[in-house]
Design a protein around this motif. Structure first.
Motif, PDB file in Angstrom:
ATOM      1  N   ILE A   1      25.253  46.613  21.488  1.00  0.00           N
ATOM      2  CA  ILE A   1      26.666  46.898  21.334  1.00  0.00           C
ATOM      3  C   ILE A   1      26.920  48.347  22.252  1.00  0.00           C
ATOM      4  CG2 ILE A   1      28.410  48.006  19.623  1.00  0.00           C
ATOM      5  CD1 ILE A   1      27.480  45.960  17.670  1.00  0.00           C
ATOM      6  N   VAL A   2      25.940  49.246  22.084  1.00  0.00           N
ATOM      7  CA  VAL A   2      25.970  50.295  22.676  1.00  0.00           C
ATOM      8  C   VAL A   2      25.628  50.374  24.240  1.00  0.00           C
ATOM      9  CG1 VAL A   2      24.728  52.828  22.950  1.00  0.00           C
ATOM     10  CG2 VAL A   2      25.221  51.772  20.766  1.00  0.00           C
ATOM     11  N   THR A   3      24.829  49.470  24.618  1.00  0.00           N
ATOM     12  CA  THR A   3      24.425  49.397  26.094  1.00  0.00           C
ATOM     13  C   THR A   3      25.642  48.419  26.742  1.00  0.00           C
ATOM     14  OG1 THR A   3      23.420  47.228  25.505  1.00  0.00           O
ATOM     15  CG2 THR A   3      22.076  49.494  25.675  1.00  0.00           C
ATOM     16  N   GLY A   4      26.341  47.397  25.887  1.00  0.00           N
ATOM     17  CA  GLY A   4      27.478  46.720  26.681  1.00  0.00           C
ATOM     18  C   GLY A   4      26.992  45.525  27.362  1.00  0.00           C
ATOM     19  N   ASP A   5      27.845  45.093  27.784  1.00  0.00           N
ATOM     20  CA  ASP A   5      27.574  43.266  28.579  1.00  0.00           C
ATOM     21  C   ASP A   5      27.129  44.013  30.044  1.00  0.00           C
ATOM     22  OD1 ASP A   5      28.256  41.170  27.023  1.00  0.00           O
ATOM     23  OD2 ASP A   5      30.340  42.223  26.896  1.00  0.00           O
ATOM     24  N   ASN A   6      27.290  45.316  30.409  1.00  0.00           N
ATOM     25  CA  ASN A   6      26.805  45.587  31.711  1.00  0.00           C
ATOM     26  C   ASN A   6      25.705  46.715  31.431  1.00  0.00           C
ATOM     27  OD1 ASN A   6      28.960  46.843  30.762  1.00  0.00           O
ATOM     28  ND2 ASN A   6      29.545  48.018  32.883  1.00  0.00           N
ATOM     29  N   PRO A   7      24.567  46.394  31.034  1.00  0.00           N
ATOM     30  CA  PRO A   7      23.578  47.461  30.919  1.00  0.00           C
ATOM     31  C   PRO A   7      22.816  48.254  31.980  1.00  0.00           C
ATOM     32  CG  PRO A   7      22.562  45.364  30.951  1.00  0.00           C
ATOM     33  CD  PRO A   7      23.872  45.210  30.799  1.00  0.00           C
ATOM     34  N   GLU A   8      23.304  47.711  33.339  1.00  0.00           N
ATOM     35  CA  GLU A   8      22.904  48.396  34.481  1.00  0.00           C
ATOM     36  C   GLU A   8      24.044  49.784  34.646  1.00  0.00           C
ATOM     37  OE1 GLU A   8      26.415  45.620  35.343  1.00  0.00           O
ATOM     38  OE2 GLU A   8      24.357  45.381  34.301  1.00  0.00           O
ATOM     39  N   ARG A   9      24.874  49.998  33.922  1.00  0.00           N
ATOM     40  CA  ARG A   9      25.567  51.115  33.820  1.00  0.00           C
ATOM     41  C   ARG A   9      24.801  52.406  33.228  1.00  0.00           C
ATOM     42  NH1 ARG A   9      28.418  52.621  29.313  1.00  0.00           N
ATOM     43  NH2 ARG A   9      27.783  51.897  27.399  1.00  0.00           N
ATOM     44  N   ILE A  10      23.561  52.058  32.551  1.00  0.00           N
ATOM     45  CA  ILE A  10      22.788  53.011  32.119  1.00  0.00           C
ATOM     46  C   ILE A  10      21.779  53.071  33.231  1.00  0.00           C
ATOM     47  CG2 ILE A  10      21.265  53.802  30.216  1.00  0.00           C
ATOM     48  CD1 ILE A  10      22.818  51.987  28.551  1.00  0.00           C
ATOM     49  N   ARG A  11      21.709  54.418  34.021  1.00  0.00           N
ATOM     50  CA  ARG A  11      21.020  54.670  34.972  1.00  0.00           C
ATOM     51  C   ARG A  11      19.565  55.085  34.951  1.00  0.00           C
ATOM     52  NH1 ARG A  11      25.918  57.303  35.678  1.00  0.00           N
ATOM     53  NH2 ARG A  11      27.347  56.653  37.559  1.00  0.00           N
ATOM     54  N   SER A  12      19.273  55.587  33.844  1.00  0.00           N
ATOM     55  CA  SER A  12      17.802  55.730  33.755  1.00  0.00           C
ATOM     56  C   SER A  12      17.294  55.969  32.382  1.00  0.00           C
ATOM     57  CB  SER A  12      17.488  57.232  34.056  1.00  0.00           C
ATOM     58  OG  SER A  12      18.237  58.101  33.561  1.00  0.00           O
ATOM     59  N   GLU A  13      16.222  55.753  32.021  1.00  0.00           N
ATOM     60  CA  GLU A  13      15.785  55.835  30.666  1.00  0.00           C
ATOM     61  C   GLU A  13      15.980  57.236  29.961  1.00  0.00           C
ATOM     62  OE1 GLU A  13      11.495  57.284  29.087  1.00  0.00           O
ATOM     63  OE2 GLU A  13      11.321  55.700  30.466  1.00  0.00           O
ATOM     64  N   ALA A  14      16.071  58.338  30.838  1.00  0.00           N
ATOM     65  CA  ALA A  14      16.496  59.627  30.101  1.00  0.00           C
ATOM     66  C   ALA A  14      17.917  59.550  29.808  1.00  0.00           C
ATOM     67  CB  ALA A  14      16.227  60.823  31.250  1.00  0.00           C
ATOM     68  N   ALA A  15      18.746  58.886  30.692  1.00  0.00           N
ATOM     69  CA  ALA A  15      20.173  58.655  30.213  1.00  0.00           C
ATOM     70  C   ALA A  15      20.325  57.998  28.942  1.00  0.00           C
ATOM     71  CB  ALA A  15      21.017  58.085  31.525  1.00  0.00           C
ATOM     72  N   PHE A  16      19.462  56.756  28.724  1.00  0.00           N
ATOM     73  CA  PHE A  16      19.794  56.237  27.548  1.00  0.00           C
ATOM     74  C   PHE A  16      19.245  56.747  26.303  1.00  0.00           C
ATOM     75  CE2 PHE A  16      18.140  52.320  25.073  1.00  0.00           C
ATOM     76  CZ  PHE A  16      19.479  52.066  24.703  1.00  0.00           C
ATOM     77  N   ALA A  17      18.162  57.697  26.472  1.00  0.00           N
ATOM     78  CA  ALA A  17      17.782  58.601  25.439  1.00  0.00           C
ATOM     79  C   ALA A  17      18.874  59.511  25.073  1.00  0.00           C
ATOM     80  CB  ALA A  17      16.357  59.259  25.877  1.00  0.00           C
ATOM     81  N   LYS A  18      19.609  60.265  26.105  1.00  0.00           N
ATOM     82  CA  LYS A  18      20.567  61.274  25.658  1.00  0.00           C
ATOM     83  C   LYS A  18      21.715  60.333  25.087  1.00  0.00           C
ATOM     84  CE  LYS A  18      23.297  64.737  28.021  1.00  0.00           C
ATOM     85  NZ  LYS A  18      23.618  65.504  29.096  1.00  0.00           N
ATOM     86  N   LEU A  19      22.073  59.111  25.505  1.00  0.00           N
ATOM     87  CA  LEU A  19      23.003  58.433  24.913  1.00  0.00           C
ATOM     88  C   LEU A  19      22.846  58.166  23.356  1.00  0.00           C
ATOM     89  CD1 LEU A  19      25.795  56.613  25.364  1.00  0.00           C
ATOM     90  CD2 LEU A  19      24.313  54.850  26.006  1.00  0.00           C
ATOM     91  N   ALA A  20      21.639  58.033  23.254  1.00  0.00           N
ATOM     92  CA  ALA A  20      21.227  57.664  21.696  1.00  0.00           C
ATOM     93  C   ALA A  20      21.039  59.068  20.994  1.00  0.00           C
ATOM     94  CB  ALA A  20      19.855  56.969  21.727  1.00  0.00           C
ATOM     95  N   GLY A  21      21.155  60.381  21.722  1.00  0.00           N
ATOM     96  CA  GLY A  21      20.829  61.545  20.921  1.00  0.00           C
ATOM     97  C   GLY A  21      19.329  61.623  20.473  1.00  0.00           C
ATOM     98  N   ILE A  22      18.530  61.313  21.649  1.00  0.00           N
ATOM     99  CA  ILE A  22      17.074  61.318  21.190  1.00  0.00           C
ATOM    100  C   ILE A  22      16.613  62.555  22.038  1.00  0.00           C
ATOM    101  CG2 ILE A  22      14.799  60.229  21.187  1.00  0.00           C
ATOM    102  CD1 ILE A  22      16.382  57.714  20.081  1.00  0.00           C
ATOM    103  N   SER A  23      17.171  62.577  23.302  1.00  0.00           N
ATOM    104  CA  SER A  23      16.627  63.659  24.293  1.00  0.00           C
ATOM    105  C   SER A  23      16.858  65.069  23.758  1.00  0.00           C
ATOM    106  CB  SER A  23      17.247  63.428  25.511  1.00  0.00           C
ATOM    107  OG  SER A  23      18.583  63.761  25.473  1.00  0.00           O
ATOM    108  N   PRO A  24      15.717  65.890  23.843  1.00  0.00           N
ATOM    109  CA  PRO A  24      15.866  67.159  23.678  1.00  0.00           C
ATOM    110  C   PRO A  24      16.866  67.892  24.391  1.00  0.00           C
ATOM    111  CG  PRO A  24      13.873  67.010  24.468  1.00  0.00           C
ATOM    112  CD  PRO A  24      14.514  65.624  24.434  1.00  0.00           C
ATOM    113  N   ILE A  25      17.189  69.066  23.876  1.00  0.00           N
ATOM    114  CA  ILE A  25      18.325  70.004  24.531  1.00  0.00           C
ATOM    115  C   ILE A  25      17.832  71.329  24.929  1.00  0.00           C
ATOM    116  CG2 ILE A  25      20.745  71.036  24.649  1.00  0.00           C
ATOM    117  CD1 ILE A  25      20.707  67.982  24.635  1.00  0.00           C
ATOM    118  N   PRO A  26      17.854  71.668  26.224  1.00  0.00           N
ATOM    119  CA  PRO A  26      17.096  72.760  26.405  1.00  0.00           C
ATOM    120  C   PRO A  26      17.920  74.157  25.808  1.00  0.00           C
ATOM    121  CG  PRO A  26      18.430  72.195  28.522  1.00  0.00           C
ATOM    122  CD  PRO A  26      18.211  70.795  27.530  1.00  0.00           C
ATOM    123  N   THR A  27      17.179  75.183  25.575  1.00  0.00           N
ATOM    124  CA  THR A  27      18.094  76.474  24.831  1.00  0.00           C
ATOM    125  C   THR A  27      17.763  77.524  25.433  1.00  0.00           C
ATOM    126  OG1 THR A  27      16.740  76.360  22.923  1.00  0.00           O
ATOM    127  CG2 THR A  27      18.673  75.115  22.899  1.00  0.00           C
TER     128      THR A  27
END
Length: 356
Positions: free
Chosen positions: A249-275
């Motif tokens: 459901i999150v990726t949709g019918d066009n998963p190619e719109r997610i450009r990279s693994e890092a972008a997918f991790a950020k979409l899921a809220g799993i990538s760390p945020i620099p501070t």
């Protein structure tokens, strides 16, 4: 003619502020600024009018639409079918909104400017294939699960006031057996509170049974669609029907719109945020944004693997010996799982090839 108005590039961006019954659009020339605005009804005739109107100002680079997954979904679909580039404009910057105020015209202008500046690049979901079907069924499924739980809670709360014999009979029953037992009650009179209580319990039990049957039917339909769309997800340890459905459901019918693994991790809220700042360069914090349902689905997968998946159990033991806390280990495992899932959703289930 004003000199500024006469300077145009011939390339325009269109911003659209969407509503239930009308959409408001603004056309922005890449050099000449805002040229005009338009209000259209939310129907095919209005969409055609918008397309023709925008094309009259020059070559349309892109449409920036707010709410491509809600009020703007039909317009997004129409424009995509007619070969236009559509991006999700998102919501206006809060600081700018406080300074400049809010109106439909201002929102459309902000949407167009954000697209032109490159601040908004998210490609919306196409919502035209099996994943959209899964999403619709999942909404009904989750609603039925909530209502079923509410029915059971009400049943158990009302049983407290039942007579001793009924409470004794139902004291250790499972939810299914309890619903079956209460649905079989045959109250014939309605003269005392005890009579009305039995009527109420029977009604709640039958509601629970109906919802339980509906949930099983919907779950079966969702599972079939997942096997058609991405059976490779269900083959992985710890990923069940609910988790696979949430991922799709999150990726949709066009998963190619997610450009990279890092972008997918950020979409899921799993990538760390620099501070980092000044002398604290290199610091990071937890990402509390992203899609929380997907984040929770990945978390469930990690917890299952930590309990029953031998390689994961060995990894946890090794990292624990290194001094890592359980929370840090879970964060690492979530990052590994999201990487694994990213390549799985890119895989063609028929050929096994991973799209780049």
């Amino acid at each position: 003619m004003n000199t500024l108005e006469s300077v145009r590039s011939g390339y325009v961006v269109v911003g659209v502020d969407t509503h239930k019954h009308i959409h408001v659009a603004a056309v922005l020339d890449t050099v000449g600024g805002i040229l005009a605005t338009l209000t259209i009804p939310t129907e095919t005739g209005g969409f055609k009018k918008l397309e023709a109107w925008a094309g009259g100002f020059g070559k349309v680079i892109a449409f920036g639409i707010e709410g491509t997954g809600s009020y703007g979904a039909t317009l997004t679909s129409f424009l995509r079918r007619h070969g236009h580039k559509v991006v999700e404009a998102g919501h206006p910057d809060r600081r700018a909104r406080r300074q400049n105020g809010k109106s439909d015209t201002l929102d459309t202008e902000n949407a167009a400017r954000s697209v032109l500046a490159g601040f908004t690049t998210a490609i919306p979901k196409t919502a035209d294939n099996t994943v959209e079907m899964i999403r619709q069924l999942k909404i009904v499924h989750d609603s039925a699960v909530t209502d079923r739980s509410a029915s059971m809670i009400s049943m158990k709360a009302m049983l407290v006031h039942a007579d001793d014999s009924l409470r004794r009979e139902t004291s250790r029953m499972s939810p299914t057996k309890l619903a079956r037992h209460l649905a079989a009650l045959r109250p014939r009179r309605l003269e005392t509170p005890a009579d009305s209580l039995r009527h109420s319990l029977r009604s709640l039990a039958r509601r629970w049974q109906y919802l339980d049957a509906e949930i099983k039917e919907l779950r079966g339909s969702i599972e079939k669609l997942i096997h058609v769309t991405a059976p490779q997800l269900l083959e992985q340890f710890g990923i069940g029907i609910d988790t696979a459905a949430e991922i799709l459901i999150v990726t949709g019918d066009n998963p190619e719109r997610i450009r990279s693994e890092a972008a997918f991790a950020k979409l899921a809220g799993i990538s760390p945020i620099p501070t980092g700042s000044g002398m604290t360069s290199g610091r990071h914090r937890i990402n509390r944004g992203g899609h929380r349902q997907l984040n929770a689905a990945i978390y469930r997968t990690v917890i299952v693997r930590m309990q029953f998946h031998e390689p994961t159990i060995a990894y946890v033991a090794r990292r624990t010996a290194e001094g890592k806390s359980k929370r840090d280990i879970i964060r690492c495992l979530k990052r590994y799982v999201i990487r694994e899932v990213y390549h799985l959703i890119k895989m063609n289930p028929r050929t096994g090839e991973i799209a780049t």
